[in-house]
Design an enzyme around this catalytic site. Structure first.
Site, PDB file in Angstrom:
ATOM      1  N   ASP A  63     -18.965  53.479 -19.478  1.00 50.47           N
ATOM      2  CA  ASP A  63     -19.764  54.581 -20.002  1.00 50.47           C
ATOM      3  C   ASP A  63     -20.075  55.582 -18.897  1.00 50.47           C
ATOM      4  O   ASP A  63     -20.377  55.200 -17.763  1.00 50.47           O
ATOM      5  CB  ASP A  63     -21.060  53.999 -20.580  1.00 50.47           C
ATOM      6  CG  ASP A  63     -21.935  55.035 -21.242  1.00 50.47           C
ATOM      7  OD1 ASP A  63     -21.513  55.595 -22.265  1.00 50.47           O
ATOM      8  OD2 ASP A  63     -23.049  55.282 -20.730  1.00 50.47           O
ATOM      9  N   GLU A 117      -8.265  40.780  -9.438  1.00 48.45           N
ATOM     10  CA  GLU A 117      -8.326  39.349  -9.128  1.00 48.45           C
ATOM     11  C   GLU A 117      -8.066  38.498 -10.368  1.00 48.45           C
ATOM     12  O   GLU A 117      -7.841  37.291 -10.265  1.00 48.45           O
ATOM     13  CB  GLU A 117      -9.697  38.986  -8.555  1.00 48.45           C
ATOM     14  CG  GLU A 117     -10.021  39.639  -7.226  1.00 48.45           C
ATOM     15  CD  GLU A 117     -11.453  39.354  -6.792  1.00 48.45           C
ATOM     16  OE1 GLU A 117     -12.056  38.404  -7.341  1.00 48.45           O
ATOM     17  OE2 GLU A 117     -11.967  40.079  -5.924  1.00 48.45           O
TER      18      GLU A 117
END
Length: 551
Positions: free
Chosen positions: A212, A272
């Site tokens: 956002d 990751e």
């Protein structure tokens, strides 16, 4: 093994899944209520996931469900790592992810990192004194000598972006409501705390994020005044025309260059984990596409962004579509856009672009097919697949503080947030209780159950065209080259490897004819449109489309 590894193992380990994907946005308060309180919840989303999977969507984006006092209905977070009780529990969320993955849907959640609620423990501590451990976690500033705010920055929700705090005897920055103080991302501790939030949800099994207000993360350290914006450069794409926020060029309160390094850190955490993606919301009326390009270029920040070009009130024309796509390509030749015509913040597009339209369903089908033929990822907002129009609400029914502030010139966002309609019942099959927003009775005839029984319905068209898009990879991932057209016609060629698909759209209420721009075209079927080919011309009915493979 993390929960992400466990649940994501049900999905293909495709790190590029997001490119050309179709994402279905869920506004949880209004999707499905299962506990009879008039507010949608996570269990309701889980129960309705087969509807989304049946459409052919690739992923869902869930608007905020975190703990919140709900002043801005979840976009004011007081705990980033828990579920608000009105929506359910973390266990409910785990069940949602498991079911979504079983159905082949990826799950993206809405992270609000630019600001928190004023009830967040971080802010409660920060405002308690000027010397506490979190004193610098938010944007605090002394007043001018005369007691007025530090500078001329404005809140997008109206008024000054600064609020006086009587305990610290300072102002704090709020780009939105006064109850939404802005975090100070110049502070490394704040960055670490937000990256920990990101990691928490990745370990919980999410497949990505919608970020956002991504261009609001940083502010100018020197707190310089924004310059005035000349009237001819103003537009209402990110704030209504009645809002003086449009009178400034927002170069100091947002869009700061420091954001690029933080986005790289955010991306490093995502990388990751297998097959994670993020889409950023860029809210800027002048530089939206340029900023989206900066944030998506290089493969080391966010994967895709959307700006407000197709969410603005501007009329959608063939020229406008071509202009926006070309502008984005110029800004980000290596970047990737995420296009949407509707979401939880704007008037539903079938109403926004309804001037002169006499066939509502044909118009809705054409717009859906155009959206899903553009180069980029696509977001569909709940109810869009039913061609729901903007709901008309009385002032007494409004919940949105933005609409209450600017009524009646701007009626806010409640009209696009009314509950989803599932059944042809007075409550739409949404809830057994009085809903948090009234259900538009004009929506009931368009309920899912009603359209299921009509093969010519807008719902069936969405399913048909999503299948057509998947069957023709050029529509999802290909390059785009615009073809010269006139009047109401929009044409372009999508190319992916050896596959080339010609797309032609008639964006008007009148039939139109186009001389085919290339030879050896093989008309495609399965998209739901009917056209007439005579010699080297194709005749399209009102709101018609034509698709052909270049042989």
């Amino acid at each position: 093994m993390t929960m992400n590894e466990t649940t994501s193992s049900l999905l293909e380990p495709d790190r590029d899944w997001w490119r050309g994907a179709v994402i279905y946005q869920i506004y949880p308060r209004s999707f499905q209520d299962t506990n009879g309180d008039g507010i949608g919840d996570l269990q309701g989303i889980t129960a309705r996931l087969p509807h989304i999977a049946g459409l052919g969507a690739d992923a869902i984006w869930i608007s905020p469900f975190f703990t919140s006092p709900m002043r801005d209905f979840g976009y004011d977070v007081s705990n980033y790592v828990d579920v608000d009780p009105i929506f359910g529990t973390l266990e409910d969320f785990d069940a949602l992810i498991a079911e979504a993955h079983r159905l082949g849907l990826r799950v993206m959640i809405d992270l609000v990192l630019s600001h928190t609620s004023d009830r967040h423990p971080w802010f409660v501590e920060s405002r308690s004194s000027r010397s506490n451990a979190k004193a610098d976690w938010y944007v605090w500033a002394d007043s001018k000598p005369d007691g007025t705010p530090p500078n001329n920055w404005l809140s997008i929700f109206g008024g000054s972006a600064w609020q006086w705090d009587p305990t610290r005897l300072q102002y704090y920055l709020h780009n939105f409501l006064t109850s939404q103080p802005d975090l100070n991302l110049h502070n490394p501790q704040v960055q670490e705390a937000l990256l920990a939030v990101e990691r928490f949800w990745l370990e919980r099994g999410v497949d990505g994020f919608r970020l956002d207000t991504i261009n609001f993360y940083f502010h100018d350290r020197e707190l310089r005044d924004n310059p005035a914006l000349v009237p001819e450069r103003r537009n209402a794409s990110t704030a209504p025309a009645v809002n003086p926020y449009n009178y400034q060029e927002h170069i100091y309160d947002k869009n700061r260059p420091e954001n690029l390094e933080f986005l790289k850190r955010f991306r490093a955490v995502m990388d990751e984990f297998p097959a994670i993606a993020a889409v950023g919301e860029v809210g800027d009326s002048q530089r939206g596409l340029e900023i989206a390009g900066e944030y998506t270029s290089g493969g080391d920040k966010v994967h895709m962004c959307y700006a407000f070009e197709f969410l603005a009130p501007d009329r959608l024309t063939p020229q406008r579509v071509a202009e926006v796509l070309r502008d984005f390509h110029r800004a980000a030749p290596e970047g990737w856009a995420c296009w949407a015509f509707s979401n939880h913040d704007v008037v539903r597009h079938v109403s926004r672009w309804a001037d002169g339209v006499t066939d509502h369903d044909a118009h809705a089908k054409l717009l859906a097919s155009l959206l899903m033929s553009l180069r980029g990822t696509v977001c569909i907002y709940q109810g869009e697949e039913l061609a729901l129009a903007e709901a008309e609400l009385d002032y007494e029914d409004l919940q949105d503080p933005y609409g209450i502030q600017f009524w009646p010139d701007f009626k806010g966002r409640d009209g696009c947030r009314t509950p989803m309609v599932w059944e042809s019942l007075p409550d739409g099959g949404f809830s057994s209780a009085t809903p948090w927003l009234p259900i538009s009775q004009s929506h009931i005839p368009r309920a899912v159950a009603v359209q299921e029984g009509d093969p010519a319905s807008v719902l069936h068209h969405y399913r048909r065209f999503l299948a057509f898009r998947k069957a023709n990879p050029a529509l999802a991932k290909g390059e785009i080259e615009f073809v010269e057209t006139r009047g109401s016609l929009l044409g372009f060629l999508r190319s992916h490897g050896n596959e080339k698909v010609f797309c032609l759209f008639n964006m008007s209420d009148e039939a139109a004819t186009k001389e085919l721009p290339m030879k050896r075209l093989e008309p495609l079927e399965g998209h739901g449109f009917v056209s007439e080919i005579l010699d080297h011309e194709v005749k399209l009915p009102a709101w018609g489309a034509f698709f052909a493979r270049l042989a």
